[in-house]
Design an enzyme around this catalytic site. Structure first.
Site, PDB file in Angstrom:
ATOM      1  N   LYS A 155     -69.149  49.411  32.627  1.00 40.00           N
ATOM      2  CA  LYS A 155     -70.070  50.033  31.660  1.00 40.00           C
ATOM      3  C   LYS A 155     -71.512  49.593  31.951  1.00 40.00           C
ATOM      4  O   LYS A 155     -72.399  50.431  32.086  1.00 40.00           O
ATOM      5  CB  LYS A 155     -69.670  49.644  30.217  1.00 40.00           C
ATOM      6  CG  LYS A 155     -68.239  50.062  29.864  1.00 40.00           C
ATOM      7  CD  LYS A 155     -67.852  49.718  28.430  1.00 40.00           C
ATOM      8  CE  LYS A 155     -67.750  48.236  28.105  1.00 40.00           C
ATOM      9  NZ  LYS A 155     -66.638  47.530  28.772  1.00 40.00           N
TER      10      LYS A 155
ATOM     11  N   ARG B 286     -67.202  38.501  38.889  1.00 40.86           N
ATOM     12  CA  ARG B 286     -68.471  38.347  38.172  1.00 40.86           C
ATOM     13  C   ARG B 286     -68.669  36.902  37.702  1.00 40.86           C
ATOM     14  O   ARG B 286     -69.805  36.414  37.647  1.00 40.86           O
ATOM     15  CB  ARG B 286     -68.522  39.307  36.976  1.00 40.86           C
ATOM     16  CG  ARG B 286     -69.900  39.329  36.310  1.00 40.86           C
ATOM     17  CD  ARG B 286     -69.974  40.313  35.169  1.00 40.86           C
ATOM     18  NE  ARG B 286     -69.005  39.994  34.139  1.00 40.86           N
ATOM     19  CZ  ARG B 286     -68.687  40.808  33.137  1.00 40.86           C
ATOM     20  NH1 ARG B 286     -69.246  41.990  33.052  1.00 40.86           N
ATOM     21  NH2 ARG B 286     -67.814  40.443  32.240  1.00 40.86           N
TER      22      ARG B 286
ATOM     23  N   ARG C  74     -71.096  34.061  32.732  1.00 41.00           N
ATOM     24  CA  ARG C  74     -70.884  34.397  31.314  1.00 41.00           C
ATOM     25  C   ARG C  74     -69.757  33.530  30.752  1.00 41.00           C
ATOM     26  O   ARG C  74     -68.694  33.428  31.371  1.00 41.00           O
ATOM     27  CB  ARG C  74     -70.502  35.884  31.188  1.00 41.00           C
ATOM     28  CG  ARG C  74     -71.612  36.733  30.619  1.00 41.00           C
ATOM     29  CD  ARG C  74     -71.276  38.184  30.669  1.00 41.00           C
ATOM     30  NE  ARG C  74     -70.200  38.568  29.754  1.00 41.00           N
ATOM     31  CZ  ARG C  74     -69.866  39.823  29.489  1.00 41.00           C
ATOM     32  NH1 ARG C  74     -70.520  40.809  30.069  1.00 41.00           N
ATOM     33  NH2 ARG C  74     -68.887  40.090  28.664  1.00 41.00           N
TER      34      ARG C  74
ATOM     35  N   ARG D  24     -59.446  38.983  25.687  1.00 41.19           N
ATOM     36  CA  ARG D  24     -60.337  40.159  25.618  1.00 41.19           C
ATOM     37  C   ARG D  24     -59.545  41.429  25.916  1.00 41.19           C
ATOM     38  O   ARG D  24     -59.751  42.471  25.276  1.00 41.19           O
ATOM     39  CB  ARG D  24     -61.492  40.012  26.613  1.00 41.19           C
ATOM     40  CG  ARG D  24     -62.497  38.949  26.169  1.00 41.19           C
ATOM     41  CD  ARG D  24     -63.437  38.545  27.273  1.00 41.19           C
ATOM     42  NE  ARG D  24     -64.283  39.626  27.749  1.00 41.19           N
ATOM     43  CZ  ARG D  24     -64.992  39.580  28.869  1.00 41.19           C
ATOM     44  NH1 ARG D  24     -64.959  38.489  29.626  1.00 41.19           N
ATOM     45  NH2 ARG D  24     -65.739  40.595  29.226  1.00 41.19           N
TER      46      ARG D  24
ATOM     47  N   ARG E 128     -66.116  49.629  18.822  1.00 43.38           N
ATOM     48  CA  ARG E 128     -64.987  48.928  19.408  1.00 43.38           C
ATOM     49  C   ARG E 128     -63.804  48.824  18.466  1.00 43.38           C
ATOM     50  O   ARG E 128     -62.784  48.250  18.822  1.00 43.38           O
ATOM     51  CB  ARG E 128     -65.447  47.510  19.714  1.00 43.38           C
ATOM     52  CG  ARG E 128     -65.415  47.132  21.160  1.00 43.38           C
ATOM     53  CD  ARG E 128     -66.070  45.754  21.197  1.00 43.38           C
ATOM     54  NE  ARG E 128     -65.717  45.061  22.389  1.00 43.38           N
ATOM     55  CZ  ARG E 128     -66.547  44.952  23.427  1.00 43.38           C
ATOM     56  NH1 ARG E 128     -67.720  45.523  23.432  1.00 43.38           N
ATOM     57  NH2 ARG E 128     -66.161  44.249  24.457  1.00 43.38           N
TER      58      ARG E 128
HETATM   59  P1  AP5 Z   1     -69.618  45.501  34.396  1.00 45.87           P
HETATM   60  O1  AP5 Z   1     -70.434  46.690  34.709  1.00 45.87           O
HETATM   61  O2  AP5 Z   1     -70.312  44.258  33.997  1.00 45.87           O
HETATM   62  O3  AP5 Z   1     -68.474  45.873  33.342  1.00 45.87           O
HETATM   63  P2  AP5 Z   1     -68.541  46.077  31.785  1.00 45.87           P
HETATM   64  O4  AP5 Z   1     -67.665  47.229  31.480  1.00 45.87           O
HETATM   65  O5  AP5 Z   1     -69.952  46.116  31.314  1.00 45.87           O
HETATM   66  O6  AP5 Z   1     -67.803  44.742  31.345  1.00 45.87           O
HETATM   67  P3  AP5 Z   1     -68.104  43.698  30.195  1.00 45.87           P
HETATM   68  O7  AP5 Z   1     -67.336  42.467  30.517  1.00 45.87           O
HETATM   69  O8  AP5 Z   1     -69.578  43.585  29.942  1.00 45.87           O
HETATM   70  O9  AP5 Z   1     -67.428  44.414  28.978  1.00 45.87           O
HETATM   71  P4  AP5 Z   1     -67.003  43.823  27.668  1.00 45.87           P
HETATM   72  O10 AP5 Z   1     -66.781  45.056  26.901  1.00 45.87           O
HETATM   73  O11 AP5 Z   1     -65.887  42.864  27.711  1.00 45.87           O
HETATM   74  O12 AP5 Z   1     -68.254  42.886  27.247  1.00 45.87           O
HETATM   75  P5  AP5 Z   1     -69.444  43.083  26.212  1.00 45.87           P
HETATM   76  O13 AP5 Z   1     -70.614  42.414  26.794  1.00 45.87           O
HETATM   77  O14 AP5 Z   1     -69.526  44.476  25.762  1.00 45.87           O
HETATM   78  O15 AP5 Z   1     -68.699  45.234  35.681  1.00 45.87           O
HETATM   79  C1  AP5 Z   1     -67.861  44.082  35.758  1.00 45.87           C
HETATM   80  C2  AP5 Z   1     -67.889  43.513  37.190  1.00 45.87           C
HETATM   81  O16 AP5 Z   1     -67.320  44.488  38.075  1.00 45.87           O
HETATM   82  C3  AP5 Z   1     -69.307  43.248  37.713  1.00 45.87           C
HETATM   83  O17 AP5 Z   1     -69.275  42.109  38.526  1.00 45.87           O
HETATM   84  C4  AP5 Z   1     -69.629  44.495  38.533  1.00 45.87           C
HETATM   85  O18 AP5 Z   1     -70.524  44.216  39.577  1.00 45.87           O
HETATM   86  C5  AP5 Z   1     -68.268  44.878  39.062  1.00 45.87           C
HETATM   87  N1  AP5 Z   1     -68.096  46.326  39.257  1.00 45.87           N
HETATM   88  C6  AP5 Z   1     -68.526  47.320  38.430  1.00 45.87           C
HETATM   89  N2  AP5 Z   1     -68.175  48.535  38.918  1.00 45.87           N
HETATM   90  C7  AP5 Z   1     -67.491  48.292  40.069  1.00 45.87           C
HETATM   91  C8  AP5 Z   1     -66.856  49.137  41.051  1.00 45.87           C
HETATM   92  N3  AP5 Z   1     -66.838  50.474  40.913  1.00 45.87           N
HETATM   93  N4  AP5 Z   1     -66.239  48.544  42.090  1.00 45.87           N
HETATM   94  C9  AP5 Z   1     -66.236  47.192  42.225  1.00 45.87           C
HETATM   95  N5  AP5 Z   1     -66.822  46.336  41.361  1.00 45.87           N
HETATM   96  C10 AP5 Z   1     -67.434  46.880  40.288  1.00 45.87           C
HETATM   97  O19 AP5 Z   1     -68.920  42.233  24.963  1.00 45.87           O
HETATM   98  C11 AP5 Z   1     -68.775  40.827  25.036  1.00 45.87           C
HETATM   99  C12 AP5 Z   1     -68.243  40.302  23.712  1.00 45.87           C
HETATM  100  O20 AP5 Z   1     -69.195  40.547  22.672  1.00 45.87           O
HETATM  101  C13 AP5 Z   1     -66.956  40.930  23.193  1.00 45.87           C
HETATM  102  O21 AP5 Z   1     -65.792  40.353  23.763  1.00 45.87           O
HETATM  103  C14 AP5 Z   1     -67.073  40.668  21.704  1.00 45.87           C
HETATM  104  O22 AP5 Z   1     -66.753  39.344  21.397  1.00 45.87           O
HETATM  105  C15 AP5 Z   1     -68.540  40.886  21.444  1.00 45.87           C
HETATM  106  N6  AP5 Z   1     -68.840  42.294  21.114  1.00 45.87           N
HETATM  107  C16 AP5 Z   1     -69.566  43.170  21.873  1.00 45.87           C
HETATM  108  N7  AP5 Z   1     -69.613  44.375  21.285  1.00 45.87           N
HETATM  109  C17 AP5 Z   1     -68.897  44.262  20.138  1.00 45.87           C
HETATM  110  C18 AP5 Z   1     -68.551  45.188  19.110  1.00 45.87           C
HETATM  111  N8  AP5 Z   1     -68.956  46.476  19.147  1.00 45.87           N
HETATM  112  N9  AP5 Z   1     -67.785  44.737  18.091  1.00 45.87           N
HETATM  113  C19 AP5 Z   1     -67.386  43.449  18.009  1.00 45.87           C
HETATM  114  N10 AP5 Z   1     -67.664  42.521  18.966  1.00 45.87           N
HETATM  115  C20 AP5 Z   1     -68.415  42.937  20.018  1.00 45.87           C
HETATM  116 MG    MG Z   2     -71.126  44.926  30.024  1.00 49.62          MG
END
Ligand code: AP5
Ligand code: MG
Length: 190
Positions: free
Chosen positions: A14, A128, A134, A146, A89
């Protein structure tokens, strides 16, 4: 205004794909995960509360993230739309978003869902973890939680958005460029 949701499990890409979408369609990128990490870095009371939950791989309370999104909708100007990453979410958050948009006379443009299997989530997050440091990437048990949280609380949104005809899924496997091209073809149709 356009309102896109970039949906998918942890590590689906994402954040990686958001950049091109923001640039191509003049959007504001709103990642609730990034907003929460900024609160943690700033040491605010909200950040301190969120830190405990995020570092266990749990979600923060719905009203916290709903408030953050509403504040951003109120304050960000000069864009043609918003790209929501990691929000909603839970079904409660999705219902709240419907209300927030309706109150502004706006509607959701569509959900762009990046789908990858759980094994790929582990591979990408392990990769990552070596680069970004992180806290919630640090150990496999947190990542497992997660993933479990995603299946229990977030996956039901697929049915929610399918029912209202807004759910569009693409294969999140393949190279970053391949996924970017799939997203671009889909967004042209929304
Ligand atoms: P990346 O692009 O970073 O993936 P992402 O989908 O953004 O993954 P996240 O870990 O950020 O998602 P998440 O939903 O768990 O975390 P968030 O920050 O939202 O890609 C991942 C890796 O893969 C990178 O190294 C990238 O380079 C690589 N990659 C990407 N595309 C690729 C490809 N095609 N091929 C190869 N490699 C590739 O949330 C964190 C925490 O915050 C949650 O767990 C929760 O506690 C809280 N939180 C956030 N939002 C909410 C909400 N709405 N409600 C409640 N709690 C929330
Ligand atoms: Mg992200």
């Amino acid at each position: 205004m356009k309102y896109y949701i970039l949906f998918g499990p942890p590590g689906a890409g994402k954040g990686t794909q958001a950049g091109a979408m923001v640039e191509n369609y003049h959007l504001c990128h709103l990642s609730t995960g990034e907003l929460l990490r900024s609160e943690i870095a700033a040491g605010t009371p909200l950040g301190l509360q969120a830190k405990q939950l995020i570092e266990k791989g749990c979600l923060v309370p719905d009203e916290v993230v709903e408030g953050m999104i509403e504040t951003q909708f109120d304050t960000v100007k000069g864009v043609e739309g918003f790209l929501l990453d990691g929000f909603p979410r839970t079904v409660a958050q999705a219902e709240a978003l419907e209300g927030i948009l309706a109150a502004r006379g706006e509607v959701l443009t569509g959900v762009v869902s990046l789908m990858i299997p759980d094994e790929m989530v582990h591979e990408r997050i392990a990769h990552r973890a070596q680069i970004e440091g992180r806290a919630d990437d640090a150990c496999p048990e947190i990542v497992d939680n997660r993933i479990r949280t995603y299946h229990e609380k977030t996956e039901p949104l697929i049915a929610f958005y399918r029912k209202i005809g807004k759910y569009h899924e693409i294969d999140g496997a393949g190279t970053v460029d391949e996924v970017r091209a799939r997203i671009a073809s889909l967004v042209e149709t929304l």
